[in-house]
Design an enzyme around this catalytic site. Structure first.
Site, PDB file in Angstrom:
ATOM      1  N   ARG A  79       5.670 -30.419  50.566  1.00 36.31           N
ATOM      2  CA  ARG A  79       4.638 -30.562  51.598  1.00 36.31           C
ATOM      3  C   ARG A  79       4.128 -31.994  51.744  1.00 36.31           C
ATOM      4  NH1 ARG A  79       1.509 -25.659  49.230  1.00 36.31           N
ATOM      5  NH2 ARG A  79       3.310 -25.225  47.935  1.00 36.31           N
ATOM      6  N   GLU A  85       2.268 -24.444  35.518  1.00 36.79           N
ATOM      7  CA  GLU A  85       1.483 -23.422  34.836  1.00 36.79           C
ATOM      8  C   GLU A  85       2.346 -22.666  33.822  1.00 36.79           C
ATOM      9  OE1 GLU A  85      -0.676 -21.879  38.246  1.00 36.79           O
ATOM     10  OE2 GLU A  85      -2.078 -20.981  36.809  1.00 36.79           O
TER      11      GLU A  85
HETATM   12  O1  LIG Z   1      -1.191 -29.926  40.806  1.00 36.84           O
HETATM   13  P1  LIG Z   1      -0.036 -29.036  40.457  1.00 36.84           P
HETATM   14  O2  LIG Z   1      -0.429 -27.917  39.526  1.00 36.84           O
HETATM   15  O3  LIG Z   1       1.133 -29.800  39.919  1.00 36.84           O
HETATM   16  O4  LIG Z   1       0.416 -28.273  41.775  1.00 36.84           O
HETATM   17  C1  LIG Z   1       0.475 -28.893  43.036  1.00 36.84           C
HETATM   18  C2  LIG Z   1       1.844 -28.770  43.639  1.00 36.84           C
HETATM   19  O5  LIG Z   1       2.159 -27.382  43.841  1.00 36.84           O
HETATM   20  C3  LIG Z   1       2.621 -27.211  45.172  1.00 36.84           C
HETATM   21  O6  LIG Z   1       3.977 -27.443  45.281  1.00 36.84           O
HETATM   22  P2  LIG Z   1       5.084 -26.435  44.709  1.00 36.84           P
HETATM   23  O7  LIG Z   1       5.355 -26.796  43.263  1.00 36.84           O
HETATM   24  O8  LIG Z   1       4.625 -25.052  44.998  1.00 36.84           O
HETATM   25  O9  LIG Z   1       6.378 -26.842  45.515  1.00 36.84           O
HETATM   26  P3  LIG Z   1       6.746 -26.722  47.089  1.00 36.84           P
HETATM   27  O10 LIG Z   1       5.801 -27.659  47.825  1.00 36.84           O
HETATM   28  O11 LIG Z   1       8.142 -27.223  47.124  1.00 36.84           O
HETATM   29  O12 LIG Z   1       6.567 -25.304  47.516  1.00 36.84           O
HETATM   30  C4  LIG Z   1       1.855 -28.244  45.959  1.00 36.84           C
HETATM   31  O13 LIG Z   1       2.463 -28.516  47.212  1.00 36.84           O
HETATM   32  C5  LIG Z   1       1.863 -29.422  45.023  1.00 36.84           C
HETATM   33  O14 LIG Z   1       3.040 -30.215  45.167  1.00 36.84           O
HETATM   34  N1  LIG Z   2      -3.315 -22.127  45.207  1.00 32.38           N
HETATM   35  C1  LIG Z   2      -2.318 -22.861  45.706  1.00 32.38           C
HETATM   36  N2  LIG Z   2      -2.080 -22.863  47.041  1.00 32.38           N
HETATM   37  C2  LIG Z   2      -1.067 -23.610  47.557  1.00 32.38           C
HETATM   38  N3  LIG Z   2      -0.252 -24.370  46.806  1.00 32.38           N
HETATM   39  C3  LIG Z   2      -0.463 -24.393  45.476  1.00 32.38           C
HETATM   40  N4  LIG Z   2       0.151 -25.077  44.490  1.00 32.38           N
HETATM   41  C4  LIG Z   2      -0.433 -24.749  43.319  1.00 32.38           C
HETATM   42  N5  LIG Z   2      -1.445 -23.881  43.521  1.00 32.38           N
HETATM   43  C5  LIG Z   2      -1.491 -23.654  44.869  1.00 32.38           C
END
Ligand SMILES: O=P(O)(O)OC[C@H]1O[C@H](OP(=O)(O)OP(=O)(O)O)[C@H](O)[C@@H]1O
Ligand SMILES: Nc1ncnc2[nH]cnc12
Length: 188
Positions: free
Chosen positions: A77, A114
């Protein structure tokens, strides 16, 4: 843009209007991707061109005069918000990708989620020593993802000026994992 007054109140009000619109445009979906998670869905923000533009404008206003030469966006994202900011401030965009996606030589950084671990990669040569970098993602939760991005940039001796996200989940205290780097967020 409103005409600023000497005390700045009108500008603050406009900024608040923009933040309210952005906040309302983010959809919250309970129990995705698993029970107990309140998922912050920015795809609905992208459906509202005014709120999406306000989001980009708020970041551009903050960074346009900070001599940033690199906007590093975190997959996936951060790839949505990073490029328009980079273009507007005259910086290059560098993707920080999930493992085995980049075709050239990479440096990698493992980080904790996590549950379990993941890896982030950046192309060798994309960022030079001494460059001023901004890290962009949609959301900070535990902070592990941004921490990994900072580490990759610091390994090539870039100066990470700040991290910026649309959303912060403050109860997860991710900010504390950024090694003292400033974090700017629009919605908390
Ligand atoms: O602060 P953190 O605990 O590290 O989490 C934040 C990350 O989690 C989500 O991405 P995700 O890992 O879900 O990947 P994606 O954007 O590819 O779906 C979000 O877009 C951040 O990149
Ligand atoms: N609660 C949440 N919503 C969207 N993206 C996430 N990445 C980690 N936690 C999230």
């Amino acid at each position: 843009m409103a005409t600023p007054t000497p005390d700045g109140h009108r500008e603050d009000a406009v900024k608040d209007d923009r933040i309210s619109r952005i906040t309302s445009a983010i959809r919250v979906i309970p129990d995705f991707p698993k029970p107990g998670i309140l998922f912050q869905d920015i795809t609905t923000l992208l459906l509202d061109p005014v709120a999406f533009k306000d989001t980009i404008d708020l970041f551009v206003e903050r960074y346009k005069d900070k001599e940033i030469s690199v906007v590093a966006g975190v997959e996936a994202r951060g790839f949505i918000f990073g490029p328009p900011i980079a273009l507007a401030i005259g910086a290059k965009f560098v993707p920080m990708r999930k493992p085995n996606k980049l075709p050239g030589a990479v440096i990698s950084e493992e980080y904790s989620l996590e549950y379990g671990t993941d890896k982030m990669e950046m192309h060798v040569g994309a960022v030079q020593e001494g460059e001023r970098a901004l890290v962009i993602d949609d959301l900070i939760a535990t902070g592990g993802t941004l921490r990994a991005a900072i580490s990759l940039l610091e390994r090539v001796k870039a100066n990470v000026v700040e991290c910026a996200c649309v959303i912060e989940l403050p109860e997860l205290k991710g900010r504390e994992r950024l090694g003292g780097k400033p974090l700017f967020v629009l919605v908390s």
